[in-house]
Design a protein around this motif. Sequence first.
Motif, PDB file in Angstrom:
ATOM      1  N   MET A   1       1.058  -1.313  -0.059  1.00  0.00           N
ATOM      2  CA  MET A   1       0.161   0.073  -0.004  1.00  0.00           C
ATOM      3  C   MET A   1       0.697   1.347   0.033  1.00  0.00           C
ATOM      4  SD  MET A   1      -3.006   1.253   2.389  1.00  0.00           S
ATOM      5  CE  MET A   1      -4.141   0.042   1.678  1.00  0.00           C
ATOM      6  N   THR A   2       0.625   2.185  -0.938  1.00  0.00           N
ATOM      7  CA  THR A   2       1.262   3.579  -0.746  1.00  0.00           C
ATOM      8  C   THR A   2       0.144   4.477  -0.318  1.00  0.00           C
ATOM      9  OG1 THR A   2       2.492   2.673  -2.772  1.00  0.00           O
ATOM     10  CG2 THR A   2       2.485   5.040  -2.401  1.00  0.00           C
ATOM     11  N   THR A   3       0.707   5.218   0.592  1.00  0.00           N
ATOM     12  CA  THR A   3      -0.256   6.252   1.234  1.00  0.00           C
ATOM     13  C   THR A   3       0.558   7.663   1.203  1.00  0.00           C
ATOM     14  OG1 THR A   3      -1.050   4.944   2.980  1.00  0.00           O
ATOM     15  CG2 THR A   3      -0.890   7.408   3.598  1.00  0.00           C
ATOM     16  N   GLY A   4       0.180   8.493   0.601  1.00  0.00           N
ATOM     17  CA  GLY A   4       0.753   9.931   0.301  1.00  0.00           C
ATOM     18  C   GLY A   4       0.692  10.863   1.443  1.00  0.00           C
ATOM     19  N   PHE A   5       1.537  11.626   1.846  1.00  0.00           N
ATOM     20  CA  PHE A   5       1.511  12.563   2.789  1.00  0.00           C
ATOM     21  C   PHE A   5       1.968  14.034   2.120  1.00  0.00           C
ATOM     22  CE2 PHE A   5       3.236  14.889   6.480  1.00  0.00           C
ATOM     23  CZ  PHE A   5       2.108  14.889   7.253  1.00  0.00           C
ATOM     24  N   PHE A   6       1.029  14.791   2.105  1.00  0.00           N
ATOM     25  CA  PHE A   6       1.053  16.087   1.349  1.00  0.00           C
ATOM     26  C   PHE A   6       1.272  17.103   2.467  1.00  0.00           C
ATOM     27  CE2 PHE A   6      -0.825  13.450  -1.722  1.00  0.00           C
ATOM     28  CZ  PHE A   6      -0.142  13.907  -2.969  1.00  0.00           C
ATOM     29  N   MET A   7       2.180  17.874   2.457  1.00  0.00           N
ATOM     30  CA  MET A   7       2.518  18.912   3.278  1.00  0.00           C
ATOM     31  C   MET A   7       3.559  19.896   2.652  1.00  0.00           C
ATOM     32  SD  MET A   7       5.645  17.230   5.750  1.00  0.00           S
ATOM     33  CE  MET A   7       6.320  19.159   5.892  1.00  0.00           C
ATOM     34  N   ASP A   8       3.682  21.186   3.112  1.00  0.00           N
ATOM     35  CA  ASP A   8       4.693  22.112   2.740  1.00  0.00           C
ATOM     36  C   ASP A   8       5.236  23.132   3.753  1.00  0.00           C
ATOM     37  OD1 ASP A   8       5.566  24.731   1.381  1.00  0.00           O
ATOM     38  OD2 ASP A   8       5.460  23.422  -0.215  1.00  0.00           O
ATOM     39  N   GLU A   9       6.271  23.411   3.976  1.00  0.00           N
ATOM     40  CA  GLU A   9       6.874  24.064   5.078  1.00  0.00           C
ATOM     41  C   GLU A   9       6.165  25.517   5.262  1.00  0.00           C
ATOM     42  OE1 GLU A   9       8.806  25.915   8.243  1.00  0.00           O
ATOM     43  OE2 GLU A   9       8.827  23.800   7.676  1.00  0.00           O
ATOM     44  N   ARG A  10       5.744  25.778   4.198  1.00  0.00           N
ATOM     45  CA  ARG A  10       5.222  27.385   4.328  1.00  0.00           C
ATOM     46  C   ARG A  10       3.721  27.577   4.683  1.00  0.00           C
ATOM     47  NH1 ARG A  10       6.056  28.057  -2.204  1.00  0.00           N
ATOM     48  NH2 ARG A  10       5.729  25.792  -1.939  1.00  0.00           N
ATOM     49  N   CYS A  11       2.913  26.348   4.792  1.00  0.00           N
ATOM     50  CA  CYS A  11       1.896  26.305   5.493  1.00  0.00           C
ATOM     51  C   CYS A  11       1.954  26.523   7.030  1.00  0.00           C
ATOM     52  CB  CYS A  11       1.153  24.938   5.328  1.00  0.00           C
ATOM     53  SG  CYS A  11       0.409  24.784   3.531  1.00  0.00           S
ATOM     54  N   PHE A  12       3.185  26.126   7.592  1.00  0.00           N
ATOM     55  CA  PHE A  12       3.541  26.451   9.013  1.00  0.00           C
ATOM     56  C   PHE A  12       3.441  27.870   9.309  1.00  0.00           C
ATOM     57  CE2 PHE A  12       5.436  22.146   8.504  1.00  0.00           C
ATOM     58  CZ  PHE A  12       4.279  21.354   9.231  1.00  0.00           C
ATOM     59  N   TRP A  13       3.882  28.705   8.209  1.00  0.00           N
ATOM     60  CA  TRP A  13       4.183  30.133   8.408  1.00  0.00           C
ATOM     61  C   TRP A  13       2.661  30.891   8.345  1.00  0.00           C
ATOM     62  CZ3 TRP A  13       9.037  31.435   4.757  1.00  0.00           C
ATOM     63  CH2 TRP A  13       9.987  30.536   5.053  1.00  0.00           C
ATOM     64  N   HIS A  14       1.696  30.449   8.030  1.00  0.00           N
ATOM     65  CA  HIS A  14       0.420  31.202   8.364  1.00  0.00           C
ATOM     66  C   HIS A  14       0.209  31.752   9.814  1.00  0.00           C
ATOM     67  CE1 HIS A  14      -3.803  32.209   7.908  1.00  0.00           C
ATOM     68  NE2 HIS A  14      -4.123  31.237   9.003  1.00  0.00           N
ATOM     69  N   ALA A  15      -0.160  32.899   9.885  1.00  0.00           N
ATOM     70  CA  ALA A  15       0.025  33.748  10.938  1.00  0.00           C
ATOM     71  C   ALA A  15      -1.241  34.504  11.398  1.00  0.00           C
ATOM     72  CB  ALA A  15       1.017  34.535  10.905  1.00  0.00           C
ATOM     73  N   GLY A  16      -1.420  34.856  12.756  1.00  0.00           N
ATOM     74  CA  GLY A  16      -2.694  35.192  13.081  1.00  0.00           C
ATOM     75  C   GLY A  16      -2.902  36.751  12.744  1.00  0.00           C
ATOM     76  N   GLY A  17      -2.028  37.446  12.127  1.00  0.00           N
ATOM     77  CA  GLY A  17      -2.313  38.841  11.713  1.00  0.00           C
ATOM     78  C   GLY A  17      -2.647  39.599  12.993  1.00  0.00           C
ATOM     79  N   ASN A  18      -3.821  40.280  12.886  1.00  0.00           N
ATOM     80  CA  ASN A  18      -4.531  41.301  13.715  1.00  0.00           C
ATOM     81  C   ASN A  18      -4.594  40.897  15.283  1.00  0.00           C
ATOM     82  OD1 ASN A  18      -6.619  40.171  12.536  1.00  0.00           O
ATOM     83  ND2 ASN A  18      -7.818  41.772  13.046  1.00  0.00           N
ATOM     84  N   TYR A  19      -4.602  39.342  15.173  1.00  0.00           N
ATOM     85  CA  TYR A  19      -5.092  38.603  16.392  1.00  0.00           C
ATOM     86  C   TYR A  19      -3.779  38.322  17.266  1.00  0.00           C
ATOM     87  CZ  TYR A  19     -10.011  37.956  15.662  1.00  0.00           C
ATOM     88  OH  TYR A  19     -11.211  37.803  15.422  1.00  0.00           O
ATOM     89  N   ALA A  20      -2.627  38.599  16.697  1.00  0.00           N
ATOM     90  CA  ALA A  20      -1.182  38.230  17.296  1.00  0.00           C
ATOM     91  C   ALA A  20      -0.190  39.231  16.723  1.00  0.00           C
ATOM     92  CB  ALA A  20      -0.789  36.819  17.101  1.00  0.00           C
ATOM     93  N   PHE A  21       0.705  39.683  17.564  1.00  0.00           N
ATOM     94  CA  PHE A  21       1.765  40.344  16.925  1.00  0.00           C
ATOM     95  C   PHE A  21       2.527  39.432  16.216  1.00  0.00           C
ATOM     96  CE2 PHE A  21       6.223  41.884  17.801  1.00  0.00           C
ATOM     97  CZ  PHE A  21       5.906  43.267  17.104  1.00  0.00           C
TER      98      PHE A  21
END
Length: 368
Positions: free
Chosen positions: A1-21
């Motif tokens: 069985m081949t299971t794919g895992f899709f990810m990208d480092e840049r998705c960790f960079w999404h930030a809270g904008g005006n809710y967080a400094f």
Amino acid sequence: MTTGFFMDERCFWHAGGNYAFTMPVGGLVQPLAAGGLPENPETKRRLRNLMEVTGLMAELDVRSASPATRDDLLRVHPAAYLDDFKRLSDAGGGELGLRTPFAAGGFEIAALSAGLSIAAVEAVAKGDLDNAYALSRPPGHHALPDFPNGFCLLANIAIAIEAAKAKGLVRRVAVLDWDVHHGNGTEAIFYDRDDVLTISLHQEGNYPLDTGALADRGDGAGAGYNINLPMHAGSGHTAYLHALDRVVLPALDAYQPDMIIVACGFDASIVDPLARMQATAETFAEMTQRIKAVAQKLCGGKLVLVHEGGYSEAYVPFCGHATIAALADSDITAPDPHAKNFRIRQPSPAFDAFLRASIDDMAQELNL
């Protein structure tokens, strides 16, 4: 069985904008954020790290993807919304809807998150992978076409479904949402259609407050193709498995989809700060095994899980690892350090019987 895992480092960079400094530190380094939202990168990053430490990651086909194109996004979201989102993103970030702040570059990161979902669905639909997990962030199941909502800016799963349909890869898709919050965005997008079955298991009266009722079954051609199961607070391992066996699996069997997609939130866990349910890592693993078995029976195993919520930095990694190991038929485990204590804290036999009886009552109302 081949299971794919899709990810990208840049998705960790999404930030809270005006809710967080958020302090920019250069275009090639994740921004620094002081305080902020429960939806933060650490739950996802710690899941990835755990998978690398145990060796599970090495058993997966790890891929990234291109961002969703404008044509991909326009199949779900109107041009005016996309233009407003891009304009505000380019100007440094802000907020367009309800509880959906984003920082500079938020548009591009959200498009990449949707792109991971598109690529996962396409690879499984084509048979390049047996099944897949997309670590999409920001999440998507609350996003309406023209109104972002609840940390969700673009409707990742809906965008992926429409992209696959445009390429003739799928006809009938079933979406099971086991995030603890109602999948109102996915429901709204497909509410009047019969080519997508939407099923949401969620804590009753959590978020959003005004959606997710049992009586909301769809409109027009979609009548009967939307199923909501608003579960009582305190529902635990046995109740969740009973909900699958009593409602979800019969509904999937009746619908006969070409593919099953799970909106995979881990916020029904016993320690999540935004919910009051009692699921454990074992619960998510067993739910995955059940859905995987029915996918094998109905649609050649074509199953994609797309990451949604889950806000416990300590426990999401274990829930996610158990889920992905089950998806991949892996023998690699990350022993749940809380398992013994969480078993003790499960609902009492009397309360559990009440929870299961309430699910039976809802199943009868749904004619299942």
